[in-house]
Design an enzyme around this catalytic site. Structure first.
Site, mmCIF file in Angstrom:
data_model
loop_
_atom_site.group_PDB
_atom_site.id
_atom_site.type_symbol
_atom_site.label_atom_id
_atom_site.label_comp_id
_atom_site.label_asym_id
_atom_site.label_seq_id
_atom_site.Cartn_x
_atom_site.Cartn_y
_atom_site.Cartn_z
ATOM 1 N N ARG A 183 45.859 29.433 38.774
ATOM 2 C CA ARG A 183 46.150 28.185 38.312
ATOM 3 C C ARG A 183 47.048 27.536 39.194
ATOM 4 N NH1 ARG A 183 42.678 29.713 35.810
ATOM 5 N NH2 ARG A 183 42.368 30.339 33.643
ATOM 6 N N GLU A 207 51.862 26.134 31.927
ATOM 7 C CA GLU A 207 50.523 25.880 32.638
ATOM 8 C C GLU A 207 50.386 24.085 32.186
ATOM 9 O OE1 GLU A 207 45.748 26.760 31.921
ATOM 10 O OE2 GLU A 207 47.165 28.303 32.110
ATOM 11 N N SER A 253 45.905 25.911 26.830
ATOM 12 C CA SER A 253 46.622 26.819 27.200
ATOM 13 C C SER A 253 48.015 26.003 27.434
ATOM 14 C CB SER A 253 46.089 27.738 28.008
ATOM 15 O OG SER A 253 44.908 28.215 27.771
#
Length: 320
Positions: free
Chosen positions: A180, A299, A229
């Site tokens: 990520r 995130e 998320s």
């Protein structure tokens, strides 16, 4: 008006641009959370050359921020100073097959569209994009992934502009991918990318895409005002599992809630402010830290300034 004053100050420097400039743009109309303050000015370039002209025209002391479709974006209630750049679908939203297993896509192309183009061409390896509610630019920047596949596995080359309007071409290695994360310079604005997949039977691709869609509809609150998320998965565990163990499933602050369906999804139940959402996120981080010693990492990208008197401190000291 604050935004109009910025535009007037730049005057002739931006007079020839073909894109759209909006003063005091309502960011809650752009973000999927449907919350947050105003951007001082929003620029939607007509194409890459128009974006380059804009970057050459706007002094470097004017703050500039790039956003995509707003799917994983939380804008604070005090708004965003300077310019927000949002790439237009018309100028940056096309995807095309350029080889037997190669696809080129503009940074504003929805990830789901890339998956569809790949399916139509019999190119495998892109089914995971069918379930990611964002666009290519964000996927490149954060190495978006799902269902065991990440963007870095498909990227060949990325085209970008720097703050002065110069073109850069980055290889997969240049992007510096990790989970990520990309270590590509933060000042670069991605405009397009080339991807590589594999030849695959269309029926197999369709089955994989259907499985992705079924998973999303079964376990994720996809019809809510959400940013996807909220936190990255810690090593060796899942964010939702740690949130659940800390007793935060369904937790509410103001109009913000950790989804009872998937507790790593924050949702706006209808009245949430940017403050509510970020306060809830930091409360969850504090509770997980207290319960398991794990420091969850955001995130969702948070942008802008807090409204006066409504700042949210990292890792709230007082638990609810």
């Amino acid at each position: 008006m604050r935004g109009q004053a910025l535009i007037d100050k730049l005057g002739d420097r931006i007079a020839g641009l073909r894109g759209r400039i909006t003063p005091n743009a309502e960011m809650d109309k752009i973000t999927w959370f449907r919350a947050g303050g105003l951007a001082e000015a929003l620029f939607q370039p007509a194409d890459e050359e128009d974006l380059a002209e804009f970057l050459r025209a706007v002094p470097e002391d004017v703050p500039l921020m790039v956003v995509g479709v707003g799917s994983n974006l939380l804008v604070r209630d005090g708004g965003i100073a300077g310019f927000v750049v949002r790439l237009s679908a018309k100028g940056f939203g096309e995807a095309e097959v350029i080889g037997p297993t190669s696809i080129k896509a503009g940074a504003a192309t929805p990830d789901k569209r890339v998956a569809a183009v790949a399916y139509e061409a019999g190119i495998g390896g892109f089914h995971f994009y069918h379930g990611i509610p964002g666009a290519v630019g964000g996927a490149l920047r954060m190495n978006a992934g799902a269902n065991g596949v990440e963007t870095r596995e498909r990227v060949v080359e990325v085209r970008a502009l720097d703050r002065k309007g110069n073109v850069h071409t980055l290889s997969n290695a240049d992007m510096g991918y990790a989970y990520r994360h990309s270590s590509a310079p933060s000042g670069l604005i991605f405009t397009s990318a080339t991807f590589e997949g594999t030849l695959q039977d269309q029926a197999e691709i369709k089955a994989a895409m259907d499985a992705v869609q079924n998973h999303r509809e079964t376990v994720q609150p996809i019809r809510e005002k959400t940013g996807g998320s909220t936190f990255k998965n810690p090593e060796g565990t899942s964010a939702w599992r740690e949130i659940d163990k800390a007793g935060c499933r369904g937790l509410m602050i103001g109009g913000a809630q950790m989804s009872p369906m998937h507790c790593n999804f924050m949702i706006n139940t209808g009245t949430a402010t940017g403050y509510d959402l970020e306060y809830l996120g930091e409360t969850v981080r504090a509770r997980v830290l207290e319960h398991s010693g794990i420091r969850l990492q955001w995130e969702i990208k948070r942008l802008g300034d807090f409204r006066q008197g409504h700042a949210v401190q990292e890792f709230l000291g007082q638990l609810l």
